[in-house]
Scaffold this active site. Structure first.
Site, PDB file in Angstrom:
ATOM      1  N   GLY A  87     -24.665  35.878  54.983  1.00  0.00           N
ATOM      2  CA  GLY A  87     -24.371  35.442  53.619  1.00  0.00           C
ATOM      3  C   GLY A  87     -23.036  35.911  53.098  1.00  0.00           C
ATOM      4  CD  GLU A 115     -24.830  30.998  56.913  1.00  0.00           C
ATOM      5  OE1 GLU A 115     -23.649  30.860  57.228  1.00  0.00           O
ATOM      6  OE2 GLU A 115     -25.282  32.058  56.433  1.00  0.00           O
ATOM      7  CG  ASP A 163     -24.712  30.887  61.184  1.00  0.00           C
ATOM      8  OD1 ASP A 163     -23.509  31.089  60.908  1.00  0.00           O
ATOM      9  OD2 ASP A 163     -25.572  30.667  60.314  1.00  0.00           O
ATOM     10  CB  THR A 222     -20.895  29.046  57.175  1.00  0.00           C
ATOM     11  OG1 THR A 222     -21.607  27.842  56.937  1.00  0.00           O
ATOM     12  CG2 THR A 222     -19.695  29.105  56.232  1.00  0.00           C
ATOM     13  CB  THR A 252     -17.569  34.120  64.390  1.00  0.00           C
ATOM     14  OG1 THR A 252     -17.289  35.324  63.677  1.00  0.00           O
ATOM     15  CG2 THR A 252     -17.688  34.440  65.868  1.00  0.00           C
TER      16      THR A 252
HETATM   17  C1  5RP Z   1     -21.790  32.986  55.989  1.00  0.00           C
HETATM   18  C2  5RP Z   1     -22.262  33.920  57.036  1.00  0.00           C
HETATM   19  C3  5RP Z   1     -21.334  34.211  58.160  1.00  0.00           C
HETATM   20  O1  5RP Z   1     -21.932  33.806  59.342  1.00  0.00           O
HETATM   21  C4  5RP Z   1     -21.047  35.686  58.166  1.00  0.00           C
HETATM   22  O2  5RP Z   1     -20.508  36.049  56.908  1.00  0.00           O
HETATM   23  C5  5RP Z   1     -20.064  36.064  59.289  1.00  0.00           C
HETATM   24  O3  5RP Z   1     -18.794  35.559  58.994  1.00  0.00           O
HETATM   25  P1  5RP Z   1     -17.552  35.791  59.963  1.00  0.00           P
HETATM   26  O4  5RP Z   1     -17.821  35.035  61.211  1.00  0.00           O
HETATM   27  O5  5RP Z   1     -16.394  35.203  59.176  1.00  0.00           O
HETATM   28  O6  5RP Z   1     -17.400  37.262  60.198  1.00  0.00           O
HETATM   29  O7  5RP Z   1     -23.356  34.424  57.008  1.00  0.00           O
HETATM   30  O8  5RP Z   1     -22.689  32.887  54.920  1.00  0.00           O
END
Ligand code: 5RP
Length: 228
Positions: free
Chosen positions: A98, A106, A84, A28, A31
């Site tokens: 998170g 996750e 992820d 999630t 990225t």
């Molecule tokens: C979601 C996560 C995401 O992987 C983390 O917050 C990174 O997010 P982004 O890619 O928007 O920087 O752990 O629970």
């Protein structure tokens, strides 16, 4: 170079791990959204078949809208790999995750994956976990007071995460609250992960001390590979 450009470079590196017929875990975040865009392009360009296991409603909806077949997390015991993002990555590839409140699913995805591939921009690299991000902890709403008390006794300062465009706290995809916990230091992420998870009412926390196998960090002209 912007953080979005760096995230895209990391996502481009991870896409090389995708092959025809694969059942792939998909995490999630922003990225991962870029990774999904590239996944859709690859599936169309190479006419390959992919099934994705999403870690959140957000990812499930994106995959569905993009026409990628999905399998629910609850049907999976093992996956060849999962991709992820992360909020922090330390020098030993321990993570804080998170930021998008999806840490519980996750971690299930990470546990099922034989290879966990993490994609980040360079701002996520830290010497010590907890430098730029508190540790998110998913808790049962009925355990709010007790978990806050026990976390304070562990030396943490918990704050109930508030929702944006909804009054009151964030409610996770699993119907729970998130505490964002600041610790003065995290000398042993694996030990803290365990100590948080034995508090009654804690469902999971965002410390991922040993899960990441590969980290791609977008920077400059490409992505740097960090490996355990
Ligand atoms: C979601 C996560 C995401 O992987 C983390 O917050 C990174 O997010 P982004 O890619 O928007 O920087 O752990 O629970």
């Amino acid at each position: 170079m912007t953080s979005a450009e760096e995230k895209r470079l990391a996502a481009e590196a991870a896409i090389n791990h995708v092959s025809d017929g694969m059942c792939l875990g998909v995490g999630t975040g922003s990225t991962v959204e870029l990774f999904i865009e590239l996944l859709v392009e690859k599936v169309a360009a190479e006419n390959i078949s992919i099934t994705a296991v999403p870690s959140s409603y957000a990812t499930e909806l994106r995959l569905h809208d993009a026409g990628i077949a999905t399998l629910p997390l609850g049907r999976v015991t093992s996956l060849v790999c999962a991709v992820d993002g992360a909020d922090e990555v330390d020098t030993k590839l321990a993570l804080i995750k998170g930021g998008g409140a999806a840490l519980l699913r996750e971690k299930i995805l990470a546990a099922a994956a034989q290879q966990l591939i993490i994609i980040v921009d360079s701002a996520k690299l830290v010497d010590k976990l907890g430098t730029r991000m508190p540790v998110p902890v998913e808790i049962l709403p009925d355990a709010l007071a007790l978990t806050m008390d026990r976390i304070q006794k562990l030396g943490g300062s918990p704050r109930l995460r508030q929702a944006d465009r909804k009054a009151g706290p964030i409610i996770t995809d699993n119907g729970n609250f998130i505490l964002d916990v600041t610790f003065p230091q995290i000398p042993n992420p694996a030990r803290l992960e365990e100590r948080l998870n034995v508090i009654p009412g804690v469902l999971e926390n965002g410390l991922f001390p040993t899960y990441a196998d590969v980290v791609y960090v977008g920077k400059g002209k490409g992505a740097t590979l960090l490996q355990r």
